[in-house]
Design an enzyme around this catalytic site. Structure first.
Site, mmCIF file in Angstrom:
data_model
loop_
_atom_site.group_PDB
_atom_site.id
_atom_site.type_symbol
_atom_site.label_atom_id
_atom_site.label_comp_id
_atom_site.label_asym_id
_atom_site.label_seq_id
_atom_site.Cartn_x
_atom_site.Cartn_y
_atom_site.Cartn_z
ATOM 1 C CG ASP A 30 -1.314 34.153 -6.212
ATOM 2 O OD1 ASP A 30 -1.132 33.351 -5.280
ATOM 3 O OD2 ASP A 30 -1.163 35.390 -6.089
ATOM 4 C CD GLU B 45 -0.334 40.688 1.424
ATOM 5 O OE1 GLU B 45 -0.485 39.629 0.775
ATOM 6 O OE2 GLU B 45 -0.667 41.810 0.985
ATOM 7 C CG ASP C 147 -4.382 36.939 -6.604
ATOM 8 O OD1 ASP C 147 -3.451 37.489 -5.989
ATOM 9 O OD2 ASP C 147 -5.410 36.506 -6.021
ATOM 10 C CB SER C 148 -0.740 41.496 -7.097
ATOM 11 O OG SER C 148 0.385 40.773 -7.566
HETATM 12 O O1 KIV Z 1 -0.588 38.397 -5.554
HETATM 13 C C1 KIV Z 1 0.490 38.727 -5.046
HETATM 14 O O2 KIV Z 1 1.271 39.507 -5.609
HETATM 15 C C2 KIV Z 1 0.816 38.168 -3.749
HETATM 16 C C3 KIV Z 1 2.014 38.733 -3.047
HETATM 17 C C4 KIV Z 1 1.685 40.054 -2.482
HETATM 18 C C5 KIV Z 1 2.532 37.800 -2.023
HETATM 19 O O3 KIV Z 1 0.139 37.309 -3.276
#
Ligand code: KIV
Length: 283
Positions: A83, A182, A44-45
């Site tokens: 995610d 993380e 979700d980044s």
């Molecule tokens: O959303 C994302 O990219 C993540 C990673 C940083 C593990 O959860």
């Protein structure tokens, strides 16, 4: 051979590191898959690096589905994990199962990831019981940014560290097949890795984890601004792209692009006829 929850488990047992990167689109995922990456995470980044939000909080199920479909289409060997966005699993267990199911059915991904420890174990348990593999995410959980008070290392003091260990054990018991750690001190992440049977994947959690994950825009210097301390910049792709865009703009303005080799030919006779028919000046 496609990577699966079982092949990741085997890697942990054989002490082979698991490689994971984020991906959000077909072309990039295809490149990563062809390089032999084990897992691609549609994180979700994407809310920040693809959509320009300040946090991951505004990301919707529709955003996730749109990007996860593209990544899943690209992968021959990488396992694709999507995610679950903020508020797609926190409200109730049935809603969490339904949304996890959408990601699997509509996108073709192999697993989902969600953030949190003991608090979300009922969700992890129910999703896993629906035969959907769940990756957990502990430590700095960006969806809780407002509650955590910023992007900070987690588990530094005794109480926090103990809670992280308890959460890690809880998500394993609930049925998670792996857990992302993380921004956790390296020694604590190594201890959690030793205590768990399921693999740990670290981001800012040191080399003692069973695998590593990075956001690809960070490792390629594609995202504006400073990146976190744990990011290693493997290439300055941002500079390469900037030079190419500038060259294209200059060459288009000067007429150097396109050259003859970039165009298609038409028979001179046909063109002459067309010109006459249109009343254009003869060549
Ligand atoms: O959303 C994302 O990219 C993540 C990673 C940083 C593990 O959860």
């Amino acid at each position: 051979m496609k990577n699966t929850t079982l092949s990741l488990q085997e890697k942990k047992q054989k002490n082979e590191k698991i490689t994971m990167l984020t991906a959000y689109d077909y072309s990039t995922a295809k490149l990563m898959d062809s390089c032999g990456i084990d897992v691609l995470l549609v994180g979700d980044s994407l809310g920040m690096v693809m959509l320009g939000h300040d946090t991951t909080l505004p990301v919707t199920m529709d955003d996730m589905i749109h990007h996860a479909k593209a990544v899943a289409r690209a992968c021959e060997t990488a396992m694709v994990v999507a995610d679950m966005p903020f508020m797609s699993y926190q409200v109730s267990v049935p809603e969490a199962v339904a949304n996890a199911g959408r990601l699997i059915k509509e996108c073709g991904v192999a697993a989902v990831k969600l953030e949190g420890g003991a608090d979300v174990c009922p969700q992890i348990e129910a999703i896993a019981k629906a035969s959907i593999p769940v990756m957990a995410h502990l430590g700095l959980t960006p969806q809780s940014i407002n509650a955590l008070g910023g992007f900070k290392v987690q588990g530094k003091d005794r109480a926090q560290a103990r809670r992280l260990i308890e959460d890690a054990r809880a998500v394993e018991r609930a049925g998670a097949f792996a857990v992302v750690l993380e921004c956790v001190p390296a020694g604590l992440a190594a201890l959690i890795t030793e205590l768990l049977r399921i693999p740990t994947v670290g981001i800012g959690a040191g080399k003692g984890c069973d695998g590593q994950v990075l956001v690809y825009q960070d490792m390629l210097s594609l995202y504006p601004g400073n990146s976190p301390k744990f990011v290693k910049r493997y290439a300055d792709v941002g500079s390469v792209m900037r030079s190419a865009f500038q060259a294209y703009i200059e060459e288009t303005r000067s007429g150097a692009f396109p050259g003859e080799e970039h165009g298609f030919k038409i028979d001179d006779g046909i063109l002459r006829e067309l010109r006459q028919g249109c009343g254009a000046e003869s060549l």
